[in-house]
Motif scaffolding. Structure first.
Motif, PDB file in Angstrom:
ATOM      1  N   ALA A   1       0.850  -1.215   0.000  1.00  0.00           N
ATOM      2  CA  ALA A   1       0.000   0.000   0.000  1.00  0.00           C
ATOM      3  C   ALA A   1       0.875   1.251   0.000  1.00  0.00           C
ATOM      4  CB  ALA A   1      -0.985   0.056   1.154  1.00  0.00           C
ATOM      5  N   THR A   2       0.441   2.189  -0.836  1.00  0.00           N
ATOM      6  CA  THR A   2       1.264   3.376  -1.085  1.00  0.00           C
ATOM      7  C   THR A   2       0.448   4.665  -0.942  1.00  0.00           C
ATOM      8  OG1 THR A   2       0.837   3.183  -3.438  1.00  0.00           O
ATOM      9  CG2 THR A   2       2.863   2.161  -2.626  1.00  0.00           C
ATOM     10  N   GLY A   3      -0.311   4.775   0.158  1.00  0.00           N
ATOM     11  CA  GLY A   3      -0.933   6.060   0.499  1.00  0.00           C
ATOM     12  C   GLY A   3       0.146   6.974   1.072  1.00  0.00           C
ATOM     13  N   ALA A   4      -0.289   7.979   1.828  1.00  0.00           N
ATOM     14  CA  ALA A   4       0.687   8.933   2.358  1.00  0.00           C
ATOM     15  C   ALA A   4       1.750   8.216   3.202  1.00  0.00           C
ATOM     16  CB  ALA A   4      -0.043   9.986   3.194  1.00  0.00           C
ATOM     17  N   MET A   5       1.301   7.293   4.035  1.00  0.00           N
ATOM     18  CA  MET A   5       2.258   6.597   4.912  1.00  0.00           C
ATOM     19  C   MET A   5       3.085   5.583   4.127  1.00  0.00           C
ATOM     20  SD  MET A   5       1.953   7.965   7.761  1.00  0.00           S
ATOM     21  CE  MET A   5       0.815   9.294   8.116  1.00  0.00           C
ATOM     22  N   GLY A   6       2.388   4.824   3.294  1.00  0.00           N
ATOM     23  CA  GLY A   6       3.105   3.808   2.519  1.00  0.00           C
ATOM     24  C   GLY A   6       4.147   4.436   1.603  1.00  0.00           C
TER      25      GLY A   6
ATOM     26  N   ARG B   1      -5.127   0.943   4.515  1.00  0.00           N
ATOM     27  CA  ARG B   1      -6.059   1.738   5.309  1.00  0.00           C
ATOM     28  C   ARG B   1      -6.743   0.858   6.363  1.00  0.00           C
ATOM     29  NH1 ARG B   1      -9.723   3.702   1.003  1.00  0.00           N
ATOM     30  NH2 ARG B   1     -10.567   1.631   1.104  1.00  0.00           N
ATOM     31  N   ILE B   2      -6.947   1.415   7.560  1.00  0.00           N
ATOM     32  CA  ILE B   2      -7.667   0.628   8.573  1.00  0.00           C
ATOM     33  C   ILE B   2      -9.141   0.549   8.226  1.00  0.00           C
ATOM     34  CG2 ILE B   2      -6.326   0.754  10.685  1.00  0.00           C
ATOM     35  CD1 ILE B   2      -8.013   3.205  11.476  1.00  0.00           C
ATOM     36  N   GLY B   3      -9.716  -0.546   8.628  1.00  0.00           N
ATOM     37  CA  GLY B   3     -11.173  -0.701   8.608  1.00  0.00           C
ATOM     38  C   GLY B   3     -11.501  -1.191   9.996  1.00  0.00           C
TER      39      GLY B   3
ATOM     40  N   GLY C   1       4.985   2.158  14.207  1.00  0.00           N
ATOM     41  CA  GLY C   1       4.314   3.411  13.865  1.00  0.00           C
ATOM     42  C   GLY C   1       4.466   4.394  15.010  1.00  0.00           C
ATOM     43  N   LEU C   2       3.758   5.505  14.894  1.00  0.00           N
ATOM     44  CA  LEU C   2       3.878   6.552  15.917  1.00  0.00           C
ATOM     45  C   LEU C   2       2.841   6.365  17.010  1.00  0.00           C
ATOM     46  CD1 LEU C   2       4.498   9.670  13.661  1.00  0.00           C
ATOM     47  CD2 LEU C   2       6.140   8.085  14.673  1.00  0.00           C
ATOM     48  N   ASN C   3       1.599   6.276  16.596  1.00  0.00           N
ATOM     49  CA  ASN C   3       0.501   6.060  17.535  1.00  0.00           C
ATOM     50  C   ASN C   3      -0.633   5.417  16.781  1.00  0.00           C
ATOM     51  OD1 ASN C   3      -1.002   6.074  19.837  1.00  0.00           O
ATOM     52  ND2 ASN C   3      -1.647   8.221  19.675  1.00  0.00           N
TER      53      ASN C   3
ATOM     54  N   TYR D   1      -3.443  -1.189  -4.090  1.00  0.00           N
ATOM     55  CA  TYR D   1      -4.866  -1.511  -4.214  1.00  0.00           C
ATOM     56  C   TYR D   1      -5.452  -0.905  -5.484  1.00  0.00           C
ATOM     57  CZ  TYR D   1      -4.818  -3.194   0.613  1.00  0.00           C
ATOM     58  OH  TYR D   1      -4.558  -3.902   1.759  1.00  0.00           O
ATOM     59  N   SER D   2      -4.918   0.240  -5.908  1.00  0.00           N
ATOM     60  CA  SER D   2      -5.587   0.957  -7.001  1.00  0.00           C
ATOM     61  C   SER D   2      -5.070   0.493  -8.355  1.00  0.00           C
ATOM     62  CB  SER D   2      -5.392   2.468  -6.825  1.00  0.00           C
ATOM     63  OG  SER D   2      -4.196   2.878  -7.399  1.00  0.00           O
ATOM     64  N   ASP D   3      -6.016   0.342  -9.296  1.00  0.00           N
ATOM     65  CA  ASP D   3      -5.662  -0.044 -10.668  1.00  0.00           C
ATOM     66  C   ASP D   3      -4.729   0.983 -11.291  1.00  0.00           C
ATOM     67  OD1 ASP D   3      -7.106  -2.397 -10.761  1.00  0.00           O
ATOM     68  OD2 ASP D   3      -8.968  -1.344 -11.274  1.00  0.00           O
ATOM     69  N   ALA D   4      -4.953   2.266 -10.944  1.00  0.00           N
ATOM     70  CA  ALA D   4      -4.174   3.339 -11.574  1.00  0.00           C
ATOM     71  C   ALA D   4      -2.692   3.235 -11.221  1.00  0.00           C
ATOM     72  CB  ALA D   4      -4.728   4.695 -11.151  1.00  0.00           C
ATOM     73  N   LYS D   5      -2.375   2.626 -10.092  1.00  0.00           N
ATOM     74  CA  LYS D   5      -0.964   2.526  -9.687  1.00  0.00           C
ATOM     75  C   LYS D   5      -0.313   1.224 -10.156  1.00  0.00           C
ATOM     76  CE  LYS D   5      -1.263   5.415  -5.525  1.00  0.00           C
ATOM     77  NZ  LYS D   5      -1.233   5.427  -4.046  1.00  0.00           N
ATOM     78  N   ALA D   6      -1.135   0.222 -10.463  1.00  0.00           N
ATOM     79  CA  ALA D   6      -0.579  -1.084 -10.859  1.00  0.00           C
ATOM     80  C   ALA D   6       0.249  -0.931 -12.126  1.00  0.00           C
ATOM     81  CB  ALA D   6      -1.708  -2.085 -11.072  1.00  0.00           C
TER      82      ALA D   6
HETATM   83  N1  LIG Z   1       0.748   3.902  13.459  1.00  0.00           N
HETATM   84  C1  LIG Z   1       0.773   5.146  13.087  1.00  0.00           C
HETATM   85  O1  LIG Z   1       1.407   5.984  13.705  1.00  0.00           O
HETATM   86  C2  LIG Z   1       0.013   5.610  11.883  1.00  0.00           C
HETATM   87  C3  LIG Z   1       0.125   6.931  11.468  1.00  0.00           C
HETATM   88  C4  LIG Z   1      -0.615   7.333  10.357  1.00  0.00           C
HETATM   89  C5  LIG Z   1      -1.447   6.449   9.704  1.00  0.00           C
HETATM   90  N2  LIG Z   1      -1.531   5.173  10.149  1.00  0.00           N
HETATM   91  C6  LIG Z   1      -2.410   4.236   9.456  1.00  0.00           C
HETATM   92  O2  LIG Z   1      -1.915   4.041   8.152  1.00  0.00           O
HETATM   93  C7  LIG Z   1      -3.012   3.789   7.279  1.00  0.00           C
HETATM   94  C8  LIG Z   1      -2.720   4.437   5.952  1.00  0.00           C
HETATM   95  O3  LIG Z   1      -2.638   5.845   6.172  1.00  0.00           O
HETATM   96  P1  LIG Z   1      -2.346   6.838   4.973  1.00  0.00           P
HETATM   97  O4  LIG Z   1      -2.187   8.174   5.588  1.00  0.00           O
HETATM   98  O5  LIG Z   1      -1.288   6.268   4.118  1.00  0.00           O
HETATM   99  O6  LIG Z   1      -3.716   6.777   4.198  1.00  0.00           O
HETATM  100  P2  LIG Z   1      -4.039   7.361   2.745  1.00  0.00           P
HETATM  101  O7  LIG Z   1      -3.005   8.316   2.288  1.00  0.00           O
HETATM  102  O8  LIG Z   1      -5.454   7.799   2.791  1.00  0.00           O
HETATM  103  O9  LIG Z   1      -3.901   6.085   1.792  1.00  0.00           O
HETATM  104  C9  LIG Z   1      -4.866   5.073   1.800  1.00  0.00           C
HETATM  105  C10 LIG Z   1      -4.162   3.768   1.563  1.00  0.00           C
HETATM  106  O10 LIG Z   1      -5.126   2.716   1.640  1.00  0.00           O
HETATM  107  C11 LIG Z   1      -4.901   1.834   0.570  1.00  0.00           C
HETATM  108  N3  LIG Z   1      -6.156   1.160   0.254  1.00  0.00           N
HETATM  109  C12 LIG Z   1      -7.019   1.380  -0.769  1.00  0.00           C
HETATM  110  N4  LIG Z   1      -8.027   0.483  -0.702  1.00  0.00           N
HETATM  111  C13 LIG Z   1      -7.803  -0.287   0.364  1.00  0.00           C
HETATM  112  C14 LIG Z   1      -8.462  -1.385   0.948  1.00  0.00           C
HETATM  113  N5  LIG Z   1      -9.580  -1.892   0.434  1.00  0.00           N
HETATM  114  N6  LIG Z   1      -7.939  -1.938   2.070  1.00  0.00           N
HETATM  115  C15 LIG Z   1      -6.800  -1.460   2.619  1.00  0.00           C
HETATM  116  N7  LIG Z   1      -6.110  -0.425   2.095  1.00  0.00           N
HETATM  117  C16 LIG Z   1      -6.617   0.147   0.999  1.00  0.00           C
HETATM  118  C17 LIG Z   1      -4.379   2.705  -0.565  1.00  0.00           C
HETATM  119  O11 LIG Z   1      -3.681   1.864  -1.456  1.00  0.00           O
HETATM  120  P3  LIG Z   1      -2.873   2.341  -2.785  1.00  0.00           P
HETATM  121  O12 LIG Z   1      -1.441   1.950  -2.541  1.00  0.00           O
HETATM  122  O13 LIG Z   1      -3.445   1.633  -3.941  1.00  0.00           O
HETATM  123  O14 LIG Z   1      -3.039   3.838  -2.898  1.00  0.00           O
HETATM  124  C18 LIG Z   1      -3.497   3.650   0.201  1.00  0.00           C
HETATM  125  O15 LIG Z   1      -2.233   3.071   0.402  1.00  0.00           O
HETATM  126  C19 LIG Z   1      -4.239   4.386   7.987  1.00  0.00           C
HETATM  127  O16 LIG Z   1      -5.219   3.392   8.063  1.00  0.00           O
HETATM  128  C20 LIG Z   1      -3.796   4.795   9.337  1.00  0.00           C
HETATM  129  O17 LIG Z   1      -4.591   4.235  10.346  1.00  0.00           O
HETATM  130  C21 LIG Z   1      -0.824   4.742  11.212  1.00  0.00           C
END
Ligand SMILES: NC(=O)c1ccc[n+]([C@@H]2O[C@H](COP(=O)([O-])OP(=O)(O)OC[C@H]3O[C@@H](n4cnc5c(N)ncnc54)[C@H](OP(=O)(O)O)[C@@H]3O)[C@@H](O)[C@H]2O)c1
Length: 357
Positions: free
Chosen positions: A9-14, A77-79, A133-135, A35-40
């Protein structure tokens, strides 16, 4: 030998982890799951704002699990807490150590019925699961616990976090997972069945349980007094519009009860505007230990002066926590690992071997 890492996963954290993996001399990128087709099919370097790496992102789990790698870093992402357990079990059973940034600080808190499948997968694959992680991850499980080391007795520890969520780009995360934009009159955050509470309560209960364990007691229960605050005006954000009167700030509060009283409090302010904060420029964390003596810490994270990217210090700090945890999860015997109380950054990262177990 560099540790071979798969980024899941490559959202902001990834993305922050991916960059750090590409940049760090002690680790080598083995694969990227998206997860996203656009990134594959896109090069990991392109996703991370780095030169091409030759590693292409994939949505194919089998392809990822067939790679030769020491560790998978899961930043999905958490659920509802535990929703990734099936994927985790698959990764572990395939022989990959796993670091998640979504909790798992203290799996011993959960009944055997929840954790047995993960334990079995660890055993089958000879692999280890670790939360980082941080928290969850750092401020309670490591920092607050270390702060208590100067106290002969501890009455209570409160951790207060202030997190600006205004730049979150994923609408599903902001609105569904964190509850922004909800009508405060129509939902009760202290009802454990409310969507965001389902995602967050279990994870932070476990965080408090991890700290309690470090302090030598067990929690009898965790109670909540979460508060939702309304937006004073319409707010246009990258993830969408929050209309006036709907949730623009949530103060999530979990209290760990032991011996009939509150011993631990985790208070997280997630906000997209600051009108309901006492201090409009709060520190990222305040840790207040009430005890003999008491300890007050405030902590902020600061970007490297040469870093002109849009990524935040917090995002890089999550990545730092993950990188510094890799040698521990690789050296550990198979199973569910609890973080050591400190996992410092090390100049000798490449040659350092932490004690197993
Ligand atoms: N422990 C800590 O300190 C800490 C700090 C911040 C965040 N987090 C956790 O890190 C997670 C990601 O945060 P973020 O800021 O990176 O979020 P974000 O920027 O909103 O990115 C969302 C991520 O979720 C992925 N995603 C899309 N569909 C999904 C699905 N069905 N199931 C699971 N993941 C899916 C996306 O994948 P793609 O790669 O395709 O985009 C993307 O990597 C959050 O859930 C948050 O709880 C933890």
């Amino acid at each position: 030998m560099a540790y071979r890492v798969i980024q899941w996963a490559t959202g902001a954290m990834g993305k922050a982890v991916l960059r750090t993996v590409i940049d760090h001399p002690g680790v080598e990128l083995a694969g990227v799951y998206v997860y996203s087709d656009a990134k594959a099919g896109r090069d990991a370097g392109e996703l991370a704002g780095r030169p091409p790496t030759g590693v292409l992102a994939t949505r194919d789990v089998d392809e990822i699990l067939a790679l030769d790698a020491d560790v998978v870093v899961h930043a999905g992402r958490i659920g509802p807490y535990g929703c990734h357990d099936e994927d985790f079990a698959r990764i572990l059973a395939a022989g990959k150590n796993l670091i998640t940034i979504n909790g798992y600080s203290h799996p011993a808190y959960w009944p055997q019925t929840r954790t047995q499948k993960l334990r079995d997968a660890c055993e089958a694959g000879g692999a280890t699961l670790l939360g980082a992680g941080l928290n969850p991850g750092f401020v309670a499980e490591q920092l607050a616990a270390v702060a208590s080391g100067v106290c002969a007795s501890v009455d209570h520890i409160q951790i207060t976090e202030a997190a600006d969520a205004s730049q979150v780009r994923d609408p599903r995360y902001l609105f569904e997972t964190l509850g922004f934009g909800a009508d405060p009159a129509a939902c009760d955050p202290n009802d454990p069945s409310w969507g965001p509470s389902v995602s967050l309560n279990g994870m932070y209960e476990e965080t408090l349980a991890a700290l309690a364990c470090r302090l030598g007691f067990a929690l009898d229960q965790v109670e909540t007094d979460h508060v939702l605050h309304p937006a004073p005006a319409d707010l246009e954000l990258p993830a969408g519009v929050i209309t006036a009167g709907t949730v623009s700030h949530a103060n999530w509060r979990w209290h760990g009860i032991a011996g009939g009283r509150r011993r631990l409090t985790m208070s997280i302010h997630w906000y997209v505007e600051t009108s309901h904060l006492d201090d409009p420029h709060p520190p990222l964390w305040a840790v207040a230990v009430t005890g003999h003596p008491g300890v007050n810490l405030t902590v902020d994270l600061v970007k490297h002066p040469d870093d002109k990217s849009r990524m935040s210090a917090e995002q890089y700090a999550v990545a730092g926590q993950v990188i510094n945890a890799i040698p521990y999860v690789v050296a550990a015997p198979p199973g569910l690992l609890t973080r050591p109380i400190a996992t410092p950054a090390r100049d000798d990262y490449v040659t350092f071997t932490p004690p197993a177990g």
